[in-house]
Write a protein that holds these residues in place. Structure first.
Motif, mmCIF file in Angstrom:
data_model
loop_
_atom_site.group_PDB
_atom_site.id
_atom_site.type_symbol
_atom_site.label_atom_id
_atom_site.label_comp_id
_atom_site.label_asym_id
_atom_site.label_seq_id
_atom_site.Cartn_x
_atom_site.Cartn_y
_atom_site.Cartn_z
ATOM 1 N N ARG A 40 1.017 -1.059 0.013
ATOM 2 C CA ARG A 40 -0.235 0.086 -0.163
ATOM 3 C C ARG A 40 1.113 1.354 0.055
ATOM 4 N N GLN A 41 2.209 1.207 0.677
ATOM 5 C CA GLN A 41 2.922 2.219 0.606
ATOM 6 C C GLN A 41 3.509 2.571 -0.791
ATOM 7 N N ALA A 42 3.753 1.514 -1.404
ATOM 8 C CA ALA A 42 4.371 1.312 -2.661
ATOM 9 C C ALA A 42 3.479 2.070 -3.847
ATOM 10 N N LEU A 43 2.133 1.694 -3.488
ATOM 11 C CA LEU A 43 1.011 2.439 -4.202
ATOM 12 C C LEU A 43 1.165 3.774 -4.178
ATOM 13 N N GLN A 44 1.156 4.398 -3.012
ATOM 14 C CA GLN A 44 1.012 5.713 -2.498
ATOM 15 C C GLN A 44 2.183 6.227 -3.076
ATOM 16 N N ARG A 45 3.151 5.724 -3.050
ATOM 17 C CA ARG A 45 4.498 6.154 -3.655
ATOM 18 C C ARG A 45 4.571 6.546 -5.024
ATOM 19 N N VAL A 46 4.093 5.484 -5.732
ATOM 20 C CA VAL A 46 4.127 5.464 -7.099
ATOM 21 C C VAL A 46 2.904 6.480 -7.634
ATOM 22 N N SER A 47 2.055 6.613 -6.702
ATOM 23 C CA SER A 47 0.855 7.476 -7.189
ATOM 24 C C SER A 47 1.229 8.832 -6.988
#
Lengths: 435, 429
Positions: free
Chosen positions: A336-343
């Protein structure tokens, strides 16, 4: 002789009657002229039959008989409103006058509470616990509710409570959720939310994480009563949507499944069971419970927890295999953190899976390195730094330079420890070379 | 002479007079009718009171109409209201409301509609920046209209309507700031408000520049920040006395707020608080604003700062007062004070319980630490969190069962710490 007597009697009678008529006519005439003067509020010339005293009193009466606003005034606001309406004061002006009068009457009572900092000195003792003074805050709320009820009763209009908006009260999620309910119910919904929020905060600040059974019961009651009253106000369906948006349960749930598409039915099913569990929670430990009570409470929490887990399992079981893989991945906070970072970096969603999988394999490799037996600390340090540099290059190659830069480098990949330039990284992580 | 016609004439005239008298009596006097028989023959005073009651009846029957005073010309409206002796506060209420009605359509476009979503979920930091700036510009446009409205009211009524401070586009504790502004003498408040709004604008522009440059709060940033704060201070001194400026700063300062909480149990005098605040401000807010050294890039806290602070405190406060200050700032005393407030305990209970807790016994522990890349065993001695059993039982007596239940949880029975750190799993920052 008889005729003479009769004549005399009739004459006297006529004179008497004439005198009475004359007197009554004279008295009536004086009343008419005074009434005219009073009606027109004009000074008048007194008739010669009146004395100077009468002239003076009539003059003063004439002057004081001129209309003044003060005749409308009354401490009784209902009387005041009635007087204003009788002189055809427009309703909007009646409201302006009465609202302002009510504000004035309550302003002095509110400032006497000393809720606001400007009524306190910096060297004055702070509120208990250093937080908000809840007794004063509660009293302020009571005064505002009293004022609002008074306005509704006298004028038939609703005014907002208008409690001070302190920094810690800002709640964007609540504002978004309120925007989604019918406008005519927003003020009441907001008041309810804030009232119960304040009750819970008071318990949290007062107990500081150490609750007695009464505190725990009061806290849970506040949670349940809030839900029941909001359901009564909005209806179950509308409230559930509202709560999904604004409650900490709803937010935690949406955060937990961020990046995974859940249908509304699926989300609501998860939300109901999770909310039932959260309504049993308290902010801290409960002290001084009897063993039976503690046991009963524990069983209640366990059953609610099991129901919540069961809901998740049932949901997963109903998914296709591909969807299940995605569902499992999204439960990992690193993903989920990776998703946020990527977004935030403006990259496509697929990059999140790449970053996440890379981070997982890297962590395993680092663990294996650090667990190698009998490693010299200095040599281990050097090995780790080389490993880190190679890993950076691998990620750059996998994502491309632009995406790698936008993410912020290997150090910004969730779950990957940043290596410092300290001579001994083991010191930072409290690691002991293989024992 | 025949008396019969005379008698008949007298009878007829008598009957006519009686009829007239009767008619006059039954018709009554709508205005001048006396309340009772006594008032008919009463004194002028009674007549006057009767007259006043007749006047009130006239008002209630609508001889005065509001239409005779109301007009779209607000100056004329004010004159008319004053002519009927409308109290001045009510004149203001009516006129201010009328002015507000006239300005409502112009303010509406800049006010947030109740259905508007203010804070989109999942916005990036760049989006948040843009949104905040746009929101600020919207509020600034609203402020221009509000200033016009205030000018109209000033011209009509000769009064200054206070405006809420126009917040900047970066977050700060505006509630504290607004309270500081509201604590200033009324006649100086608006000028102080304008000064602070200009300061926030400068400060937020500086923050924008920092974000664009991505250099963080470096030396250049600190210099500009310092200049802004000095400009603000000098500007305030042109409006307020130096005492008022200090009081304003104390109300606005987060350092002062922390100090208030820390020293509350000591009940400092005003003079003590001001002196301690001045010392503390030099350490916690060395750049003239709320920014601390810890917020900066490349600036380290002076390692001697706390030592110097302590020395100055020792010179400032008598020993017993300093000892009290040390005591009330400690976690133990603060926890006991919370218990006192929560359970309504007597004030002296806090001191008694504190003295008992101070009687903890020394505990020697063996621990394993990493020093210079080597794992070594060390010994350390600390005080147990609980006193010996006798004193612990005494605490139960003075606190009562409920408060003691909480104390038991706050001060658990100590165990020596486990030797050595846990090697795995790997902890990530």
């Amino acid at each position: 002789m008889k005729f003479k007597t009769l004549l005399g009697f009739l004459l006297a009678l006529n004179l008497l009657l004439a005198g009475a008529v004359a007197w009554m006519q004279l008295w009536r005439g004086q009343g008419d002229s005074r009434g005219l003067v009073e009606g027109q509020g004009l000074a008048t010339h007194e008739s010669q039959s009146e004395t100077m005293g009468s002239l003076e009193s009539n003059a003063s009466e004439s002057h004081s008989d001129a209309f003044t606003y003060r005749r409308l005034l009354s401490m009784d606001l209902r009387q005041y409103i009635a007087q204003l309406r009788k002189v055809s004061c427009p309703e909007s002006t009646v409201q302006d006058i009465i609202l302002a009068e009510i504000q004035r009457r309550y302003a002095s009572r509110e400032s006497a509470l000393g809720v606001h900092r400007q009524h306190q000195n910096p060297w004055d003792p702070p509120p208990p616990g250093g937080g908000r003074d809840w007794k004063k805050w509660t009293r302020l709320r009571e005064l505002r509710e009293e004022k609002r009820a008074l306005v509704l009763d006298l004028l038939g209009i609703e005014i907002p409570l208008g409690l001070p908006n302190w920094s810690l009260d800002s709640d964007p999620a609540l504002e978004r959720a309120l925007a989604g309910i019918p406008e005519e119910k927003r003020a009441a919904a907001k008041d309810l939310q804030e009232r119960y929020r304040d009750q819970r905060r008071e318990i949290e600040e007062r107990t500081g994480g150490y609750l007695l059974p009464d505190d725990a019961a009061a806290y849970r009651k506040a949670l349940v009563s809030r839900r029941e009253e909001m359901e009564a106000l909005l209806g179950v369906e509308v409230f559930e949507k509202f709560d999904l948006e604004s409650s900490s349960t709803g937010r935690a749930l949406r955060s937990r499944f961020e990046g995974f598409e859940l249908s509304e039915i699926e989300l609501r099913g998860l939300f109901r069971t999770q909310r039932a569990l959260d309504e049993l929670q308290v902010p801290g430990q409960i002290l001084g419970q009897t063993p039976q009570l503690a046991e009963e409470f524990s069983r209640g929490v366990d059953s609610a927890s099991i129901r919540s887990q069961q809901e998740i399992q049932n949901l997963r079981a109903s998914m296709s295999p591909e969807r299940q893989v995605e569902f499992d991945r999204v439960q990992d906070s690193s993903y989920r953190q990776a998703l946020q970072r990527v977004s935030q970096a403006g990259l496509p969603r697929e990059a999140a899976v790449q970053v996440y999988e890379f981070g997982r394999s890297l962590r395993n490799e680092m663990t294996a390195l650090l667990q190698a037996p009998n490693s010299d600390p200095q040599q281990l340090q050097q090995t780790l730094q080389q490993f880190y540099q190679r890993a950076e290059q691998r990620l750059r190659d996998a994502l491309g330079k632009e995406a790698f830069d936008r993410i912020g480098g290997l150090g910004r990949v969730p779950g990957i420890p940043r290596l410092s330039v300290e001579p001994n990284p083991l010191q930072r992580y409290g690691l002991v070379p293989g024992q | 002479m025949n008396p019969r016609p005379t008698i008949a004439g007298l009878i007829l005239s008598g009957a006519a007079l009686a009829g007239v008298a009767a008619w006059l009596a039954t018709r009554g006097v709508p205005i001048a009718a006396p309340v009772d028989a006594a008032s008919r023959l009463g004194s002028k005073r009674e007549t006057a009171s009767t007259t006043r009651s007749r006047t009130k009846d006239l008002v209630s029957t609508g001889s005065f109409d509001w239409a005779s005073v109301a007009t779209n010309d607000l100056r004329r409206y004010i004159v008319n209201l004053r002519a009927v002796q409308c109290p001045e506060p009510t004149v203001r209420d009516i006129i201010i409301a009328e002015v507000q009605r006239q300005f409502d359509p112009r303010e509406a476009p800049f006010k947030v509609a109740s259905g508007e979503v203010l804070f989109p979920e999942n916005e990036t930091s760049a989006q948040r920046q843009i949104r905040r700036r746009a929101d600020y510009l919207r509020r600034r446009n609203l402020r221009l209209v509000e200033k016009e409205k205030v000018a109209v009211i000033r011209e009509l009524l000769g009064i200054d309507l206070p405006l809420e401070p126009l917040r900047g586009w970066y977050s700060r504790n505006y509630e504290r700031m607004e309270s500081a502004i509201n604590g200033v003498p009324a006649e100086k408040r608006e000028r102080v408000r304008e000064m602070m709004e200009a300061y926030w604008n400068l400060s937020d522009t500086l923050n924008d520049d920092r974000d664009v440059s991505m250099k963080g709060r470096d030396a250049e940033f600190i210099e500009r920040y310092r200049e802004n704060n000095e400009r603000r201070r000098l500007g305030l001194l042109q409006i307020l006395t130096s005492d008022e400026v200090e009081l304003f700063d104390m109300r606005a300062s987060s350092a002062a707020e922390r100090l208030r909480i820390q020293l509350g149990e000591m009940q400092p005098t005003e003079a003590e608080f001001r002196e301690i605040y001045r010392l503390r401000r030099d350490i916690e807010e060395p750049f003239g604003g709320t920014m601390t050294v810890g917020h900066t890039t490349g600036v380290e806290q002076d390692p001697q700062a706390e030592t110097r602070y302590r020395e100055r405190l020792e010179a400032l406060l008598p020993p017993e007062r300093l000892a009290q200050m040390d005591r009330v700032q400690g976690e133990r005393h603060q926890n006991l004070a919370r218990l006192r407030d929560r359970f309504g305990l007597a004030p002296e209970v806090v001191d008694q319980a504190y003295e008992l807790l101070q009687q903890g016994v020394p505990i020697t522990e063996h621990i394993r630490v990493v020093e210079n890349g080597q794992v070594v065993d060390r010994e350390r001695t600390r005080q147990s969190s609980r006193p010996p059993e006798a004193q612990w039982n005494q605490m139960r007596e003075i606190l009562g069962s409920q408060a003691f239940t909480v104390i038991e949880a706050m001060f658990p029975d100590d165990q020596p710490e486990p030797s050595g750190p846990i090697p795995l799993p790997l902890r990530t920052p």
